[in-house]
Design an enzyme around this catalytic site. Structure first.
Site, PDB file in Angstrom:
ATOM      1  N   HIS A 640       0.729  -1.499  -0.001  1.00 18.86           N
ATOM      2  CA  HIS A 640       0.009   0.022   0.182  1.00 18.86           C
ATOM      3  C   HIS A 640       0.793   1.217   0.087  1.00 18.86           C
ATOM      4  O   HIS A 640       0.599   2.472  -0.861  1.00 18.86           O
ATOM      5  CB  HIS A 640      -1.052  -0.069   1.108  1.00 18.86           C
ATOM      6  CG  HIS A 640      -1.996  -0.901   1.051  1.00 18.86           C
ATOM      7  ND1 HIS A 640      -2.156  -2.122   1.241  1.00 18.86           N
ATOM      8  CD2 HIS A 640      -3.629  -0.454   0.728  1.00 18.86           C
ATOM      9  CE1 HIS A 640      -3.512  -2.797   1.012  1.00 18.86           C
ATOM     10  NE2 HIS A 640      -4.152  -1.600   0.703  1.00 18.86           N
ATOM     11  N   GLU A 641       1.995   1.339   0.733  1.00 18.61           N
ATOM     12  CA  GLU A 641       2.783   2.383   0.829  1.00 18.61           C
ATOM     13  C   GLU A 641       3.628   2.539  -0.317  1.00 18.61           C
ATOM     14  O   GLU A 641       3.816   3.662  -1.027  1.00 18.61           O
ATOM     15  CB  GLU A 641       3.782   2.256   1.922  1.00 18.61           C
ATOM     16  CG  GLU A 641       4.811   3.437   2.054  1.00 18.61           C
ATOM     17  CD  GLU A 641       4.147   4.947   2.414  1.00 18.61           C
ATOM     18  OE1 GLU A 641       4.441   5.768   1.792  1.00 18.61           O
ATOM     19  OE2 GLU A 641       3.104   4.505   2.925  1.00 18.61           O
TER      20      GLU A 641
END
Length: 703
Positions: A640-641
Site C-alpha cells: 500500500h505504501e
C-alpha cells in the site's frame, strides 16, 4: 398402562428457554456449556417429544462434533424436582433460564428414569408417539443404559454453565473429542496449501442474487443510486452554465487522455505476455529439468522481483501522470499474484507427483518380490509390521506430501521403504501389509493431484493441466488463487455483460464528475501553495480545512471505486469466462473490526494472502500464527505504501504506519471493552473509513 394417554406439558405464554421442547448446548474445552432453545423443534402437535435416544444416554452412542472439536448435547428442559410441569398462573414470573433455580442434577437426552415416563418418545417408532419406557419389551429386550447424570453450575454469564459429569462414558467421549481436535490441528499445520473451496454464488448487490430483492434494505440501495444521479445532474448543470461542459475545465479528462495512451496499452500487453514465464518454468519442472524444491521457487521469486522493479522503473522513466502509473502498477500486482499462485501451487503438485512416482517404484519392487514361508519371514521385519500396535494398513497416510527422500523421512511409508531396501525376506502377510500402506499413500496423493473438483476425464489433473490454454484462461479469470478446476456456468449471458459494462462506464462518469467538482480544487490549491514556496507552518494551518473539504467526496469515490471493480468489472470477467463463484466480497459494511474488514472487502486478495503468505509462512518457515499474521500485515502495508509512492512520487510512510496500527486495533476489538459491542465497533469502523482517506491524502499533499 399402555392405553394411558401421554401427559401434555402446559403451554407457556412467554418465549424463554422453558418454552422449548429441548435445549441445545455447546460444550467447550473449558467445560463451559452454552444453552439455547433448539431451532429444530418438533411439530406443534408433538412438541413434548425430544430427540430420540438409543437408550445409552447420548443418542447414537457418541457426542456429535461440529468439526472444530466442540461437542454438542441436547439438554432436557424439564426436571421433576423444579418446575418440570409449570403452573399456568406462575409462568409470567419466569423470564429466562438464568433466573430459575436449577436443580444441579440435569438430564442429557431425556433418559433419566426419574422423569415422568409419559414424556419419553417411543424409540422404536421414531418418537412419533409416546409410551412408558418401563413397559415390558420397550427396550427391545436389551439391557441398555437409561441416563447420564450431569451437573450444571452458573458461571455468572447469561446462558453459560459449567458442566460436570461423574460418568466414565461421557468422560471417555470428551477425552476422545479433545484428542481428535489435537490431531486435526496437528494435521492442519502440516498441510502445505489451505483448502479453498470455490462454490456457485452471486455477489450481494447482483440482481441475479435472490437475497438482493428480498433484502429489507432494498430501498436504501435505490436511495443511494438516486442520490448519485442527482449529484451528477446538479454538478453537470453547474459546469455547463459556468464552463460550457458537464466536466467543467476538464482537467482530469485531459490528464487521462492527453498522452501515451498507445504506449500504456502496449505496456499492459507486454506485462500480460511476460506472465508466461510461470508456465514455462513449470513445464521445465514437470519434465524434471529443474527441481522445484531446490531451484524452481528461487527462480520464480527472482523473476517476480525483476518484473515488479521493471514496471516501477518504466512508470518513472515515462513520467506518466498518476492515472497511468496507478493503473499499470495495480495491474502489475495482479499479474504477479497470478504468476505466484500458478507457480507455487503447480510446484507443490510437482513434488507430490515425484513422491507418487517414488512410491510406485517401491510398490513395483513389492510386486516382484517372492513371499517366503511364514516361519522364515519371522525376522526383524515383524517389528516393522507392528504386531503390538496393529498392522500398518490400519494407519493413516503420511502428511509429508512432498518428501521424496524416504531414507530420512519418519513415516509409515518410509519404514516400509527401509524394509524393502534391506533385502530381508517377507512372508505373504507382510507383503500384503506393506502394499496396503503404499497403496493408501498413493491414493491419498492421487486426490492431491486431482484437486478439489476432479474431472471425470482427468483433463485438468496434474500434469495434464500444464497447457498454455489452461494458463491463459487462469490469467483471465477473476481470481488470484490457482486451482485445477473451478465451478463454471453452462453459458454466457450477453445481456448481463452489456448491463454490467454499461454500469461500469456510467459509474466511471459519475466518479469523474465528482472528482472534477469536489476533489480537484483542494488538490490544486495545495499544489499551488507548495509551488509558491509557502512555509510548512502556513500550509499546516490549512490542513484541517483541506481534510474537511475532501471528507465526503473521497468517501463517495472510495465506495464507487469499490463498486465499479468488485461488482461491475469482476462480474463482467466472471460472466465472459463462465466463472460461477462470484464471492468477490462479503458484507464488509457491517464490520466491527479491521480484521473483519480486511477479510471481506476484497476476497480475491484476502484468499491469496491467506494461502500464499499466511499459511505458507507457517508451513514453510515454521512461524507461529501471530508471527504469520504480522508478516501478512507487513507485506500488505508495504504494498500500500508503494502504491502511494507511485501516486504522489514521494515516500512518507503515513499509510504504512496506519496499516500496521490496525494490528493493535484488532487486538483492542477483542478485549472486554469492545468485544460483543457490535454497534460501537461498527461506528468506530465507519469513522476510520470516513476520516482515514481524507486525512492521509491531505498529509501526502500538504507535507
Amino acid at each position: 398402562m399402555s392405553d394411558a394417554q401421554p401427559a401434555s406439558r402446559p403451554h407457556l405464554q412467554h418465549h424463554d428457554t422453558l418454552d422449548a421442547p429441548q435445549l441445545v448446548g455447546k460444550l467447550g474445552r473449558n467445560s463451559i456449556a452454552e444453552l439455547q432453545p433448539s431451532l429444530a423443534s418438533a411439530s406443534p402437535s408433538n412438541t413434548e417429544n425430544t430427540a430420540p435416544s438409543n437408550g445409552n444416554g447420548h443418542g447414537d452412542g457418541h457426542a456429535p462434533s461440529n468439526g472444530n472439536g466442540v461437542h454438542k448435547q441436547d439438554f432436557a428442559s424439564r426436571s421433576k424436582s423444579d418446575s418440570a410441569i409449570v403452573d399456568q398462573e406462575s409462568s409470567d414470573e419466569i423470564e429466562d433460564y438464568d433466573d430459575i433455580q436449577l436443580d444441579p442434577d440435569t438430564l442429557v437426552a431425556n433418559t433419566r428414569k426419574s422423569l415422568d415416563e409419559s414424556y419419553r418418545p417411543n424409540v422404536e417408532n421414531g418418537g412419533g408417539q409416546t409410551r412408558r419406557q418401563s413397559e415390558p419389551g420397550s427396550d427391545g429386550g436389551l439391557n441398555r443404559r437409561r441416563s447420564i447424570q450431569v451437573k450444571l453450575q452458573k458461571t455468572g454469564v447469561k446462558g453459560e454453565y459449567v458442566l460436570t459429569a461423574d460418568d466414565p462414558e461421557i468422560s471417555e467421549i470428551l477425552q476422545k473429542g479433545i484428542e481428535r481436535e489435537k490431531r486435526d490441528a496437528k494435521d492442519k499445520t502440516r498441510t502445505r496449501f489451505r483448502d479453498l473451496v470455490f462454490t456457485r454464488q452471486f455477489t450481494t448487490f447482483d440482481r441475479q442474487n435472490p437475497a438482493t430483492s428480498e433484502s429489507p434494505f432494498f430501498g436504501f440501495f435505490t436511495l443511494f443510486w438516486l442520490a448519485m444521479v442527482l449529484i451528477f445532474v446538479q454538478v453537470s448543470m453547474r459546469n455547463w452554465r459556468n464552463h460550457g461542459s458537464i466536466l467543467g475545465n476538464n482537467q482530469i479528462m485531459k490528464l487521462m487522455f492527453s498522452r501515451d495512451l498507445l504506449v500504456l496499452g502496449i505496456t499492459d500487453g507486454v506485462m500480460c505476455a511476460a506472465t508466461v514465464e510461470a508456465f514455462l518454468l513449470q513445464k521445465l519442472v514437470q519434465k524434471d529439468y529443474i527441481s522445484w524444491a531446490r531451484q524452481g521457487w528461487i527462480i520464480q521469486n527472482i523473476w517476480q522481483s525483476v518484473y515488479l522493479g521493471t514496471v516501477i522503473w518504466w512508470t518513472w522513466f515515462r513520467e506518466w501522470p498518476w492515472t497511468h502509473s496507478i493503473f499499470i502498477f495495480l495491474h502489475c500486482l495482479v499479474f504477479i499474484m497470478k504468476m505466484h499462485s500458478f507457480a507455487f501451487y503447480n510446484g507443490y503438485l510437482s513434488s507430490v507427483s515425484r513422491r507418487r512416482k517414488a512410491l510406485q517404484r517401491k510398490l513395483k519392487q513389492l510386486e516382484l518380490a517372492q513371499p517366503v514361508p511364514r516361519d522364515q519371514g519371522k525376522t526383524e521385519s515383524a517389528d516393522i509390521v507392528g504386531q503390538s500396535n496393529g498392522s500398518l494398513k490400519n494407519r493413516r497416510p503420511s502428511m509429508l506430501r512432498t518428501s521424496t527422500n524416504l531414507a530420512t523421512e519418519k513415516s509409515d511409508v518410509a519404514t516400509v521403504a527401509s524394509a524393502i531396501e534391506s533385502g530381508r525376506p517377507f512372508d505373504l502377510a507382510q507383503l500384503q501389509a506393506f502394499q496396503s500402506v503404499i497403496n493408501s499413500e498413493i491414493a491419498d496423493l492421487d486426490k492431491q493431484l486431482e484437486g478439489k473438483m476432479p474431472c471425470p476425464d482427468r483433463h485438468n489433473t496434474y500434469p495434464s493441466n500444464l497447457r498454455l490454454a489452461n494458463f491463459a484462461e487462469f490469467i483471465c479469470l477473476p481470481t488470484l488463487v490457482y486451482e485445477l478446476d473451478y465451478p463454471r456456468q453452462e453459458r454466457t449471458n450477453w445481456w448481463y455483460v452489456a448491463e454490467k459494462t454499461t454500469a461500469t462506464f456510467g459509474v466511471l462518469c459519475v466518479m469523474m464528475v465528482i472528482s472534477q467538482a469536489f476533489i480537484y480544487p483542494p488538490v490544486a490549491r495545495t499544489v499551488a501553495m507548495k509551488e509558491a514556496g509557502m512555509p510548512i507552518e502556513e500550509r499546516w494551518k490549512e490542513f484541517p480545512f483541506i481534510v474537511s473539504e475532501m471528507l465526503f467526496p473521497l468517501l463517495i469515490e472510495q465506495l464507487l471505486t469499490w463498486y465499479v471493480i468488485w461488482e461491475c468489472i469482476l462480474n463482467v470477467l466472471a460472466e465472459l469466462t463462465r466463472f460461477a463463484d462470484r464471492g468477490f466480497y462479503g458484507d464488509w459494511w457491517n464490520s466491527v473490526s479491521w480484521d473483519q474488514y480486511a477479510r471481506d472487502w476484497n476476497r480475491p486478495v484476502h484468499n491469496f494472502l491467506l494461502r500464499h503468505v499466511y499459511h505458507s509462512s507457517i508451513s514453510s518457515f515454521h512461524l507461529s500464527r501471530n508471527a504469520a499474521t504480522f508478516v501478512t500485515f507487513l507485506l500488505s502495508a508495504l504494498v500500500h505504501e508503494l502504491c502511494m509512492a507511485i501516486l504522489f512520487k514521494k515516500v512518507r510512510g503515513y499509510l504504512f504506519t496506519m496499516q500496521l496500527l490496525q494490528m493493535p486495533l484488532v487486538t483492542l476489538s477483542r478485549t472486554k471493552l469492545l468485544k460483543g459491542r457490535t454497534v460501537l465497533g461498527n461506528v468506530i469502523f465507519w469513522l476510520g473509513l470516513f476520516v482515514g482517506p481524507s486525512f492521509l491524502t491531505s498529509l501526502y499533499l500538504v507535507i
